[in-house]
Enzyme design. Structure first.
Site, PDB file in Angstrom:
ATOM      1  N   HIS A 241       0.808  -1.233   0.000  1.00 15.22           N
ATOM      2  CA  HIS A 241       0.000   0.000   0.000  1.00 15.22           C
ATOM      3  C   HIS A 241       0.845   1.289   0.000  1.00 15.22           C
ATOM      4  O   HIS A 241       0.859   2.017  -0.979  1.00 15.22           O
ATOM      5  CB  HIS A 241      -0.909   0.039   1.239  1.00 15.22           C
ATOM      6  CG  HIS A 241      -1.819  -1.140   1.388  1.00 15.22           C
ATOM      7  ND1 HIS A 241      -2.918  -1.368   0.587  1.00 15.22           N
ATOM      8  CD2 HIS A 241      -1.785  -2.174   2.268  1.00 15.22           C
ATOM      9  CE1 HIS A 241      -3.525  -2.488   0.967  1.00 15.22           C
ATOM     10  NE2 HIS A 241      -2.864  -2.991   1.984  1.00 15.22           N
TER      11      HIS A 241
HETATM   12  O1  RIB Z   1      -5.265  -0.115   4.611  1.00 15.60           O
HETATM   13  C1  RIB Z   1      -3.874  -0.054   4.430  1.00 15.60           C
HETATM   14  C2  RIB Z   1      -3.274   1.027   5.261  1.00 15.60           C
HETATM   15  O2  RIB Z   1      -3.511   0.746   6.641  1.00 15.60           O
HETATM   16  C3  RIB Z   1      -1.746   1.112   5.131  1.00 15.60           C
HETATM   17  O3  RIB Z   1      -1.333   2.428   5.351  1.00 15.60           O
HETATM   18  C4  RIB Z   1      -1.250   0.230   6.240  1.00 15.60           C
HETATM   19  O4  RIB Z   1       0.047   0.603   6.709  1.00 15.60           O
HETATM   20  C5  RIB Z   1      -2.267   0.549   7.308  1.00 15.60           C
HETATM   21  O5  RIB Z   1      -1.867   1.760   7.944  1.00 15.60           O
END
Ligand code: RIB
Ligand code: CA
Length: 313
Positions: A241
């Site tokens: 992500h």
């Molecule tokens: O949903 C993914 C996000 O939530 C990313 O930033 C992961 O690190 C968590 O913070």
């Protein structure tokens, strides 16, 4: 040279985002790192940020504590994904770096005031509590920010912490509402795009055989991090992500999206934190975010790999 502040809740994917930014010395100046409670409590996310700095051989970037809890709600964490420490997968230590005394919110306000000719960009990788507090504390600050690039939300892809909501927005929906309503230029990297950057076997192998400690440790972090999503989605790799925020900053041309209106659900418990994206402009609501839903996956991994392997140690 882009001047940025990274707001983060490390988190293995946050770690890769920080390392990508540190490895892009020619393009990015990281003014500071502000930590927020999210994946794990603030006491851990702040120490984890120090650990990632030292892993990367970076000692000149200040790290600040931000908010220990969302604006109005109790903190919800994600140890089930990131492990008890938030950086499970390997043992990292902190030998020299320490947290700054100033609060993360005040640091962001200070920088916004100081850098007026070349405005700062905020790269938000966790719940938006700190950013919302900055905007609440000084509404004028919105004119002093270049852009907020954030990982959060999901629409066509649904949610990951509930069927309707992505974790960062879900944890502090009121903060997300303030940020989306601020008038600051916003670019969102939601699950609709991060689910297209699933960790590739070759990418992991290149980190492992690099002979560089930082890259090899990063591979161990990702091995742990992706196990949950590989199991959940039955995919070959887990979505990486947060590095999408930094890669977007470096190479926006490998992404595509649309300027749309995004509203945040703050009332319903069933759809708390849902990002309601008016993708087809069926309402008169004003567009308030550039919502990214496409990426050239191979170029994404190439960029992350190049920058992480650029680290000195
Ligand atoms: O949903 C993914 C996000 O939530 C990313 O930033 C992961 O690190 C968590 O913070
Ligand atoms: Ca994060």
């Amino acid at each position: 040279m882009k001047k940025i502040i990274i707001d983060t809740d490390p988190g293995q994917d946050d770690a890769l985002a920080l390392m990508t930014a540190f490895g892009a010395k020619k393009e990015i100046k990281v003014l500071g790192i502000t930590c927020v409670a999210g994946n794990v409590p603030l006491d851990l996310t702040s120490v984890n940020a120090l650990k990632i700095c030292e892993l990367s051989g970076v000692y000149d970037v200040p790290v600040f504590r931000g908010s220990p809890a969302p604006l109005k709600r109790n903190l919800i964490t994600a140890e089930h994904v990131h492990g008890k420490t938030g950086l499970d997968g390997t043992e990292l230590s902190v030998k020299k770096k320490e947290l700054e005394l100033m609060s993360g919110v005040d640091f962001i306000l200070d920088c916004a005031e100081k850098y007026t000719d070349e405005k700062i960009t905020i790269c938000a990788l966790g719940p938006l509590t700190n950013i919302a507090k900055v905007l609440k504390k000084s509404p004028r600050v919105k004119d002093s920010l270049e852009e907020i690039i954030l990982m959060g939300g999901g629409f066509f892809e649904g949610g990951n912490i509930t069927p309707a909501a992505e974790f960062n927005i879900y944890v502090d929906p009121e903060a997300a509402k303030i940020v989306l309503g601020s008038g600051v230029k916003i670019t969102m990297l939601p699950l609709d795009v991060t689910h297209k950057t699933l960790v590739q076997r070759d990418f992991l192998e290149r980190l492992r055989v690099s002979g560089k400690n930082s890259a090899m440790e990063a591979a161990k972090l990702l091995d742990f991090f992706e196990r949950y999503d590989v199991e959940k989605y039955g995919s070959q790799g887990g979505p990486l992500h947060d590095p999408n925020v930094i890669v977007y900053l470096l190479n926006p041309e490998i992404y595509n999206g649309k300027l749309v209106n995004v509203e945040i659900e703050v009332n319903s418990e069933l759809t708390r934190g849902m990002t309601v994206v008016d993708w087809w402009h069926v309402t008169n609501r004003k567009p308030n975010a550039y919502y990214v839903n496409e990426v050239q996956e191979n170029k994404f991994f190439e960029t992350v790999l190049n920058k992480v392997l650029n680290l000195e140690i």
